[in-house]
Write a protein that holds these residues in place. Structure first.
Motif, PDB file in Angstrom:
ATOM      1  N   LEU A 105       0.655  -1.275   0.000  1.00 26.67           N
ATOM      2  CA  LEU A 105      -0.138  -0.162  -0.118  1.00 26.67           C
ATOM      3  C   LEU A 105       0.962   1.400   0.009  1.00 26.67           C
ATOM      4  O   LEU A 105       0.343   2.387  -0.764  1.00 26.67           O
ATOM      5  CB  LEU A 105      -0.942   0.076   1.294  1.00 26.67           C
ATOM      6  N   ALA A 106       1.778   1.410   0.678  1.00 24.87           N
ATOM      7  CA  ALA A 106       2.811   2.364   0.547  1.00 24.87           C
ATOM      8  C   ALA A 106       3.566   2.557  -0.675  1.00 24.87           C
ATOM      9  O   ALA A 106       3.714   3.668  -1.160  1.00 24.87           O
ATOM     10  CB  ALA A 106       4.207   2.110   1.672  1.00 24.87           C
ATOM     11  N   LEU A 107       3.673   1.505  -1.309  1.00 20.68           N
ATOM     12  CA  LEU A 107       4.328   1.454  -2.799  1.00 20.68           C
ATOM     13  C   LEU A 107       3.113   2.068  -3.631  1.00 20.68           C
ATOM     14  O   LEU A 107       3.433   2.764  -4.785  1.00 20.68           O
ATOM     15  CB  LEU A 107       4.514   0.108  -3.265  1.00 20.68           C
ATOM     16  N   CYS A 108       1.903   1.656  -3.297  1.00 19.46           N
ATOM     17  CA  CYS A 108       0.729   2.427  -4.268  1.00 19.46           C
ATOM     18  C   CYS A 108       0.663   4.053  -3.967  1.00 19.46           C
ATOM     19  O   CYS A 108       0.706   4.615  -5.040  1.00 19.46           O
ATOM     20  CB  CYS A 108      -0.684   1.978  -3.664  1.00 19.46           C
ATOM     21  N   ALA A 109       0.979   4.276  -2.826  1.00 17.80           N
ATOM     22  CA  ALA A 109       1.132   5.656  -2.761  1.00 17.80           C
ATOM     23  C   ALA A 109       2.268   6.360  -3.358  1.00 17.80           C
ATOM     24  O   ALA A 109       2.293   7.559  -4.001  1.00 17.80           O
ATOM     25  CB  ALA A 109       1.181   6.177  -1.045  1.00 17.80           C
ATOM     26  N   GLU A 110       3.301   5.637  -3.345  1.00 17.38           N
ATOM     27  CA  GLU A 110       4.566   5.969  -4.164  1.00 17.38           C
ATOM     28  C   GLU A 110       4.122   6.229  -5.528  1.00 17.38           C
ATOM     29  O   GLU A 110       4.619   7.086  -6.134  1.00 17.38           O
ATOM     30  CB  GLU A 110       5.805   5.075  -3.815  1.00 17.38           C
ATOM     31  N   ALA A 111       3.816   5.136  -6.096  1.00 21.47           N
ATOM     32  CA  ALA A 111       3.262   5.370  -7.625  1.00 21.47           C
ATOM     33  C   ALA A 111       2.494   6.365  -7.758  1.00 21.47           C
ATOM     34  O   ALA A 111       2.421   6.924  -8.918  1.00 21.47           O
ATOM     35  CB  ALA A 111       2.656   3.648  -7.820  1.00 21.47           C
ATOM     36  N   LEU A 112       1.397   6.650  -6.964  1.00 24.28           N
ATOM     37  CA  LEU A 112       0.464   7.665  -7.232  1.00 24.28           C
ATOM     38  C   LEU A 112       1.305   9.027  -7.120  1.00 24.28           C
ATOM     39  O   LEU A 112       1.093   9.994  -8.049  1.00 24.28           O
ATOM     40  CB  LEU A 112      -0.482   7.779  -6.209  1.00 24.28           C
ATOM     41  N   ALA A 113       2.227   9.055  -6.359  1.00 23.23           N
ATOM     42  CA  ALA A 113       2.742  10.497  -6.226  1.00 23.23           C
ATOM     43  C   ALA A 113       3.856  10.611  -7.468  1.00 23.23           C
ATOM     44  O   ALA A 113       4.265  11.837  -7.995  1.00 23.23           O
ATOM     45  CB  ALA A 113       3.921  10.413  -5.164  1.00 23.23           C
ATOM     46  N   MET A 114       4.215   9.347  -7.765  1.00 23.80           N
ATOM     47  CA  MET A 114       5.283   9.633  -9.357  1.00 23.80           C
ATOM     48  C   MET A 114       4.697   9.932 -10.242  1.00 23.80           C
ATOM     49  O   MET A 114       4.799  10.543 -11.112  1.00 23.80           O
ATOM     50  CB  MET A 114       6.041   8.303  -9.422  1.00 23.80           C
ATOM     51  N   THR A 115       3.174   9.466 -10.220  1.00 19.81           N
ATOM     52  CA  THR A 115       2.130   9.681 -11.625  1.00 19.81           C
ATOM     53  C   THR A 115       2.176  11.242 -11.568  1.00 19.81           C
ATOM     54  O   THR A 115       1.976  11.995 -12.607  1.00 19.81           O
ATOM     55  CB  THR A 115       1.053   9.100 -11.638  1.00 19.81           C
ATOM     56  N   ARG A 116       2.120  11.823 -10.321  1.00 19.81           N
ATOM     57  CA  ARG A 116       1.845  13.330 -10.302  1.00 19.81           C
ATOM     58  C   ARG A 116       3.124  14.037 -10.622  1.00 19.81           C
ATOM     59  O   ARG A 116       3.018  15.230 -11.151  1.00 19.81           O
ATOM     60  CB  ARG A 116       1.446  13.798  -8.912  1.00 19.81           C
ATOM     61  N   CYS A 117       4.149  13.621 -10.306  1.00 21.59           N
ATOM     62  CA  CYS A 117       5.519  14.427 -10.530  1.00 21.59           C
ATOM     63  C   CYS A 117       6.178  14.015 -11.908  1.00 21.59           C
ATOM     64  O   CYS A 117       7.188  14.564 -12.273  1.00 21.59           O
ATOM     65  CB  CYS A 117       6.330  14.061  -9.508  1.00 21.59           C
ATOM     66  N   ALA A 118       5.590  12.899 -12.657  1.00 21.34           N
ATOM     67  CA  ALA A 118       6.514  12.386 -13.764  1.00 21.34           C
ATOM     68  C   ALA A 118       6.386  13.284 -15.104  1.00 21.34           C
ATOM     69  O   ALA A 118       7.042  13.173 -15.951  1.00 21.34           O
ATOM     70  CB  ALA A 118       5.728  11.074 -14.110  1.00 21.34           C
TER      71      ALA A 118
END
Length: 162
Positions: free
Chosen positions: A105-118
């Protein structure tokens, strides 16, 4: 800490103990909170509209995680850092699955953050798919934990009847 937080903490102590089952549950809660925090900070786009149901699906998993952790505390109490012993190692496997669910779940949050910054994708990429794959991993770990809990309950009953 307000009275509501204090009372919730007391309920958590009673149901989940203060050991590893509680920590696995709390890790999941922190990951869920982080996912929602990141989602709230995302600009309003079509992607956001597609991710809100994903966030709701993740939130719907919390009662399942709590139930597994509470039942695990009931059959194999832990107020420390050691996994309770079992003849087949099922408690260790159960704890591992719960921990992996929280970490995923923490990796989900990280993936979501990366989509925002990508920025923009140069190749064809679907950011929602990346997050959805991570969510599926979380679900799989919870399903595994529920299956292992069933095995742990059966093992406990077998040992009690022997």
């Amino acid at each position: 800490m307000g009275i509501k937080d204090f009372l919730q903490s007391r309920r958590d102590d009673a149901e989940l103990g203060t050991g590893l089952w509680r920590r696995a549950h709390d890790r999941f809660v922190r990951g869920l909170d982080r996912f929602h925090q990141i989602l709230e900070r995302m600009p309003a786009t079509d992607t956001l509209e597609h991710l809100i149901p994903v966030a709701n699906d993740l939130a719907d998993l919390l009662p399942r995680v709590r139930s597994v952790a509470a039942q695990a505390q009931n059959i194999a109490p832990s107020n420390g850092t050691d996994v309770p012993a079992s003849p087949t190692g099922v408690y260790s496997d159960l704890h591992r699955s719960l921990s992996k669910a929280g970490n995923s779940l923490a990796l989900c949050a990280e993936a979501l953050a990366m989509t925002r910054c990508a920025g923009t994708c140069e190749q064809s990429c679907d950011r929602e798919t990346v997050v959805s794959r991570r969510v599926q991993t979380v679900v799989q770990h919870i399903e595994t934990a529920e299956e292992l809990l069933g095995r742990a309950l059966a093992e406990k009953a077998e040992l009690a009847s022997a």
